[in-house]
Enzyme design. Structure first.
Site, mmCIF file in Angstrom:
data_model
loop_
_atom_site.group_PDB
_atom_site.id
_atom_site.type_symbol
_atom_site.label_atom_id
_atom_site.label_comp_id
_atom_site.label_asym_id
_atom_site.label_seq_id
_atom_site.Cartn_x
_atom_site.Cartn_y
_atom_site.Cartn_z
ATOM 1 N N ASP A 190 40.868 32.267 43.491
ATOM 2 C CA ASP A 190 40.637 33.661 43.898
ATOM 3 C C ASP A 190 41.806 34.231 44.702
ATOM 4 O O ASP A 190 42.472 33.514 45.441
ATOM 5 C CB ASP A 190 39.350 33.726 44.743
ATOM 6 C CG ASP A 190 38.828 35.150 44.844
ATOM 7 O OD1 ASP A 190 39.202 35.995 44.010
ATOM 8 O OD2 ASP A 190 38.030 35.415 45.764
ATOM 9 N N ASN A 236 33.114 38.404 35.239
ATOM 10 C CA ASN A 236 34.465 38.984 35.182
ATOM 11 C C ASN A 236 34.699 39.892 33.959
ATOM 12 O O ASN A 236 35.671 40.649 33.919
ATOM 13 C CB ASN A 236 35.539 37.889 35.238
ATOM 14 C CG ASN A 236 35.702 37.272 36.614
ATOM 15 O OD1 ASN A 236 36.041 36.090 36.751
ATOM 16 N ND2 ASN A 236 35.471 38.045 37.680
HETATM 17 C C1 IPE Z 1 35.158 34.315 41.387
HETATM 18 O O1 IPE Z 1 36.022 35.275 41.860
HETATM 19 C C2 IPE Z 1 35.450 34.015 39.965
HETATM 20 C C3 IPE Z 1 36.737 33.425 39.706
HETATM 21 C C4 IPE Z 1 37.694 33.214 40.562
HETATM 22 C C5 IPE Z 1 36.955 33.059 38.362
HETATM 23 P P1 IPE Z 1 35.666 36.829 41.832
HETATM 24 O O2 IPE Z 1 36.794 37.495 42.501
HETATM 25 O O3 IPE Z 1 35.333 37.257 40.461
HETATM 26 O O4 IPE Z 1 34.344 36.842 42.692
HETATM 27 P P2 IPE Z 1 33.759 37.954 43.664
HETATM 28 O O5 IPE Z 1 33.608 39.197 42.847
HETATM 29 O O6 IPE Z 1 34.744 38.123 44.767
HETATM 30 O O7 IPE Z 1 32.475 37.376 44.165
HETATM 31 C C1 IPE Z 2 40.928 35.591 40.717
HETATM 32 O O1 IPE Z 2 41.615 36.587 41.343
HETATM 33 C C2 IPE Z 2 41.125 35.556 39.227
HETATM 34 C C3 IPE Z 2 39.943 35.943 38.448
HETATM 35 C C4 IPE Z 2 38.779 36.216 38.932
HETATM 36 C C5 IPE Z 2 40.108 35.993 37.030
HETATM 37 P P1 IPE Z 2 40.990 38.033 41.542
HETATM 38 O O2 IPE Z 2 41.400 38.869 40.384
HETATM 39 O O3 IPE Z 2 39.532 37.945 41.789
HETATM 40 O O4 IPE Z 2 41.758 38.491 42.831
HETATM 41 P P2 IPE Z 2 41.196 39.390 44.006
HETATM 42 O O5 IPE Z 2 39.940 38.747 44.498
HETATM 43 O O6 IPE Z 2 40.950 40.747 43.423
HETATM 44 O O7 IPE Z 2 42.279 39.379 45.017
HETATM 45 MG MG MG Z 3 38.422 37.862 43.492
#
Ligand code: IPE
Ligand code: IPE
Ligand code: MG
Length: 238
Positions: free
Chosen positions: A18, A66
């Site tokens: 994340d 996602n």
């Molecule tokens: C969790 O991260 C899923 C992955 C890293 C694949 P998200 O960024 O999607 O989760 P939330 O929305 O912060 O809970």
């Molecule tokens: C994690 O990074 C990757 C996926 C969930 C695919 P994010 O895209 O959730 O990054 P933030 O949380 O917006 O910084």
């Molecule tokens: Mg995220």
């Protein structure tokens, strides 16, 4: 003396990848570049984890939720999966790594499904670390899919109701045959599970790191393992 001297290495480490979006924002680049940087970090951590003697490394790369992101971002992520599904074959073979995907794969394009199947097949007999890639994965989705398969087998008379226990139920999940995670790491400062390994993390130790995933490195991984070593692991007894 090695920094690892006397450290107990957890058998199964799970990581929620994340913070790619925030990393991109901080660097003034598009979100897709953040995901690309995250992939580069993952390549390094994969080898670090294998060298540290971790037996299972499970990473959460794309959740069932996602898909709600913009089409542009989802497309960019699919392109990265495509690219890395091919690129990782050599790394896995050179490092004796076995690869397994968890999550529901039928939603992906046919060529990506083929690449994933090939990756699992070609690395199946590798005996080093198992790298588990969670894509289109959601703990709730996994439990519902598993329950459907379980009920179909029950209907077909494959087991009696009295045979159903946690072990049998667990064998219907994507993680069948894998140990539960000992340590779960979430970088980027968020303190939630976001639908990751709900069943399997019943007794997992959690470690939250403040760095964004693209900035995560071997030192951060070792720090997480050091914290894990200071925990008094309990499983409800005593
Ligand atoms: C969790 O991260 C899923 C992955 C890293 C694949 P998200 O960024 O999607 O989760 P939330 O929305 O912060 O809970
Ligand atoms: C994690 O990074 C990757 C996926 C969930 C695919 P994010 O895209 O959730 O990054 P933030 O949380 O917006 O910084
Ligand atoms: Mg995220």
């Amino acid at each position: 003396m090695s920094e690892l001297e006397g450290l107990k290495i957890p058998a199964h480490v799970a990581i929620i990848l994340d913070g790619n979006g925030r990393w991109a924002k901080a660097h003034g680049v598009p979100r897709a570049m953040g995901h690309k940087a995250g992939c580069t970090t993952l390549e390094g951590i994969l080898e670090d984890a294998a060298r540290l003697g971790i037996q299972y490394l499970t990473v959460y790369a794309f959740s069932t939720e996602n898909w709600k992101r913009s089409e542009e971002e989802v497309d960019a992520l699919m392109q990265l999966f495509r690219y890395y599904a091919k690129k990782i074959v050599k790394k896995a073979c050179d490092n004796n790594i076995r690869i397994k995907m968890i999550g529901e794969r039928s939603r992906f394009d046919a060529d990506l499904i083929d690449s994933i199947n090939y990756l699992e097949e070609i690395t199946r007999d590798n005996t080093g670390m198992t790298f588990v890639f969670a894509v289109n994965y959601g703990g709730r989705d996994e439990i519902v899919r598993g329950t459907k398969a379980l009920l179909a087998d029950y209907k077909a008379g494959k087991f009696e109701l009295d045979d159903l226990d946690e072990k049998l139920f667990g064998s219907y999940l994507d993680t069948k045959g894998m140990p539960d995670p000992d340590l779960l790491i979430r970088p980027s400062g968020e303190l939630r599970l976001s639908n990751f390994l709900l069943w399997q993390s019943a007794y997992t130790e959690f470690y939250f790191a403040d760095v964004l995933w693209p900035d995560f490195n071997r030192d951060e991984l070792v720090k997480a393992i050091e914290h894990y070593n200071r925990r008094d692991r309990r499983f409800g007894g005593r």
